[in-house]
Motif scaffolding. Structure first.
Motif, short mmCIF file in Angstrom:
data_model
loop_
_atom_site.label_atom_id
_atom_site.label_comp_id
_atom_site.label_asym_id
_atom_site.label_seq_id
_atom_site.Cartn_x
_atom_site.Cartn_y
_atom_site.Cartn_z
N GLU A 1 -57.37 -37.81 -55.20
CA GLU A 1 -57.38 -37.83 -53.73
C GLU A 1 -56.07 -38.42 -53.18
OE1 GLU A 1 -62.22 -38.12 -53.09
OE2 GLU A 1 -61.02 -39.96 -52.97
N CYS B 1 -53.50 -35.70 -53.44
CA CYS B 1 -53.66 -34.70 -52.36
C CYS B 1 -53.07 -35.25 -51.06
CB CYS B 1 -55.13 -34.35 -52.15
SG CYS B 1 -55.85 -33.44 -53.53
N ALA B 2 -53.37 -36.53 -50.77
CA ALA B 2 -52.86 -37.14 -49.52
C ALA B 2 -51.34 -37.22 -49.55
CB ALA B 2 -53.46 -38.54 -49.36
N LYS C 1 -49.85 -33.81 -48.83
CA LYS C 1 -49.98 -33.48 -47.40
C LYS C 1 -48.94 -34.27 -46.60
CE LYS C 1 -51.85 -31.72 -43.86
NZ LYS C 1 -50.97 -30.63 -43.57
N ARG C 2 -48.89 -35.57 -46.87
CA ARG C 2 -48.01 -36.49 -46.11
C ARG C 2 -46.53 -36.15 -46.30
NH1 ARG C 2 -49.82 -41.05 -48.69
NH2 ARG C 2 -48.16 -41.07 -50.24
N ASP D 1 -46.20 -31.48 -46.77
CA ASP D 1 -46.96 -30.54 -45.95
C ASP D 1 -47.69 -29.50 -46.80
OD1 ASP D 1 -47.87 -29.73 -43.52
OD2 ASP D 1 -46.14 -28.43 -43.07
N GLU E 1 -51.26 -28.49 -48.79
CA GLU E 1 -52.71 -28.79 -48.88
C GLU E 1 -53.22 -28.41 -50.27
OE1 GLU E 1 -54.90 -29.63 -46.35
OE2 GLU E 1 -53.84 -29.13 -44.48
N TYR E 2 -53.79 -29.38 -50.97
CA TYR E 2 -54.44 -29.09 -52.26
C TYR E 2 -55.80 -29.78 -52.26
CZ TYR E 2 -49.93 -27.56 -54.21
OH TYR E 2 -48.75 -26.90 -54.46
N THR E 3 -56.73 -29.21 -53.04
CA THR E 3 -58.00 -29.90 -53.27
C THR E 3 -57.88 -30.65 -54.59
OG1 THR E 3 -58.92 -28.10 -54.58
CG2 THR E 3 -59.23 -27.96 -52.18
N GLN F 1 -43.39 -25.53 -50.40
CA GLN F 1 -43.31 -25.92 -48.99
C GLN F 1 -42.34 -24.99 -48.25
OE1 GLN F 1 -40.99 -29.52 -48.92
NE2 GLN F 1 -41.63 -30.12 -46.88
N LYS G 1 -47.00 -20.35 -53.09
CA LYS G 1 -47.86 -21.46 -53.50
C LYS G 1 -48.86 -21.05 -54.60
CE LYS G 1 -50.73 -25.08 -51.48
NZ LYS G 1 -52.07 -24.86 -50.97
#
Ligand code: GLU
Length: 400
Positions: free
Chosen positions: A75, A78-79, A82-83, A86, A88-90, A222, A228
């Motif tokens: 987690e 993933c954050a 994103k941070r 940019d 997004e992954y699960t 990105q 991706k």
């Protein structure tokens, strides 16, 4: 019948590790050695990260974890994507391994079939081609010399791609040159890749946070979201968080690839160290203030080393915008003879003579696929760097 595998005959031990070990041995034997070989920050792991590890031990987080990482770390990864990027992954698209090295190795082992080519822009980190060979593939180097600031042009990439190309390994900022690709430079490369849908991209972003001047980091998935689904974005906590010994690297990419990498890891090492994983959660989620401080020191050291090396008649040292390496050319020194009588006929001889005659350990350029150069890791104190560069200056002054 040979006892050792034939595959092993095709590879060599890691030269960066060999130089580091040789310098350590000489030091232990009482010799006055300055090691500029290891790609390892001299800073200590920040206290809040160590505290998280101690807390994990106290809480009994000392057992097996999921093969490719604990959920908390996935987690946090993933954050981070994103941070910072940019992207997004699960958590199902994330894999954690024992250092960035294992993650890259897993990906190659999970995907390479005999006959597959992997494009490796050179200068490359020493382990990329040998990992490809261990996996049974063929590394295809593209030479990117000092004339293109050690960066690959779109034309060179286009020319190297064939139907056999499975991966491009991309590394910015680069080990060993410190060269980082701008958004526009990377976009020109991803435009080429969009024309070749069978080619996958392995991006090694280990030096993401180590950049200087006005360089802005970017990563292929990105810059070109269309890539991706065939990009593995890899990173780790070793360099930016001064956590080399904790051995935590990670990657994000399509779930089917992550699953295949998990299978490789499940039959080799199982999970990366549980305590290190909790430390890495704190590294990624906690304060990053120390990175700016570390980078100020790295930039100062880079400028020191570049200017002292460029004072030497016969050495040309470009100014890189990332990582903690410089990769000077010694083309004008080839053919000269050292004070002790060694003929400098290659960058390997140069590095060996430098170590034996002055006690300064650097890694020779042939290990990274582009000669005649040498790599300096400037992740050491200003005093040690000044002394080492003075010795290099004197060594070169004495060449005849
Ligand atoms: N990546 C570092 C280096 O290039 C560490 C040693 C290694 O694994 O190669 O020196």
């Amino acid at each position: 019948m040979a006892f050792l595998s034939e595959t092993l005959d095709r590879v060599k031990p890691s030269p960066t590790i060999a130089v580091t070990n040789k310098a350590a041995e000489m030091k232990a034997a009482g010799k006055d050695v300055i090691g500029l070989g290891a790609g390892e920050p001299d800073f200590d792991t920040p206290q809040h990260i160590k505290d998280a590890a101690v807390a994990a031990i106290a809480a009994g987080k000392t057992k097996y974890t999921g093969v490719d990482g604990i959920v908390e770390l996935k987690e946090a990864i993933c954050a981070k994507f994103k941070r910072d990027n940019d992207l997004e992954y699960t958590t199902a698209q994330v894999s954690v391994g024992t250092g960035g090295k294992q993650v890259l190795y897993n990906a190659l082992m999970a995907t390479i079939n005999p006959g597959d080519d992997v494009i490796v822009p050179a200068p490359y980190w020493v382990s990329y081609p040998d990992m490809v060979l261990l996996a049974g593939g063929t590394p295809v180097p593209i030479t990117c010399g000092i004339d293109t600031a050690f960066k690959m042009t779109p034309e060179a990439l286009e020319a190297a791609i064939t139907e056999k190309t499975k991966w491009l390994i991309f590394n910015s900022p680069s080990n060993p040159t410190g060269a980082g690709y701008s958004w526009d430079e990377l976009k020109a490369l991803t435009d080429v890749l969009m024309r070749h849908p069978h080619v996958w991209v392995m991006s090694d972003d280990m030096y993401e946070h180590l950049s200087y001047d006005d360089f802005v980091f970017c990563t292929p998935a990105q810059v070109e979201p269309g890539l991706k689904d065939r990009t593995l974005t890899t990173n780790g906590v070793s360099k930016a968080y001064a956590m080399t010994g904790w051995r935590i690297g990670y990657a994000a990419g399509p779930e089917h690839l992550i699953k295949a990498m998990r299978k490789v890891q499940s039959q080799s090492t199982s999970n990366p160290c549980s305590v290190s994983q909790y430390a890495a959660v704190e590294a990624l989620n906690g304060s990053h203030d120390f990175i700016a401080e570390n980078n100020a020191a790295f930039k100062r050291r880079r400028d020191l080393v570049v200017s002292m090396l460029n004072e030497i008649d016969g050495i040309t040292c470009p100014v890189p915008n990332g990582a903690f390496y410089v990769y000077p050319s010694i083309a004008k020194l080839i053919g000269k003879t050292s004070k002790a009588g060694t003929v400098i006929d290659s960058d390997e001889t140069f590095a060996t003579a430098l170590l034996e005659e002055t006690g300064v350990a650097v890694v020779f350029g042939a290990a990274f696929g582009v000669s005649p150069h040498f790599r300096v890791s400037y992740a050491t104190s200003d005093e040690a760097l000044t002394e080492a560069c003075t010795r290099i200056q004197n060594f070169c002054k004495d060449l005849s």
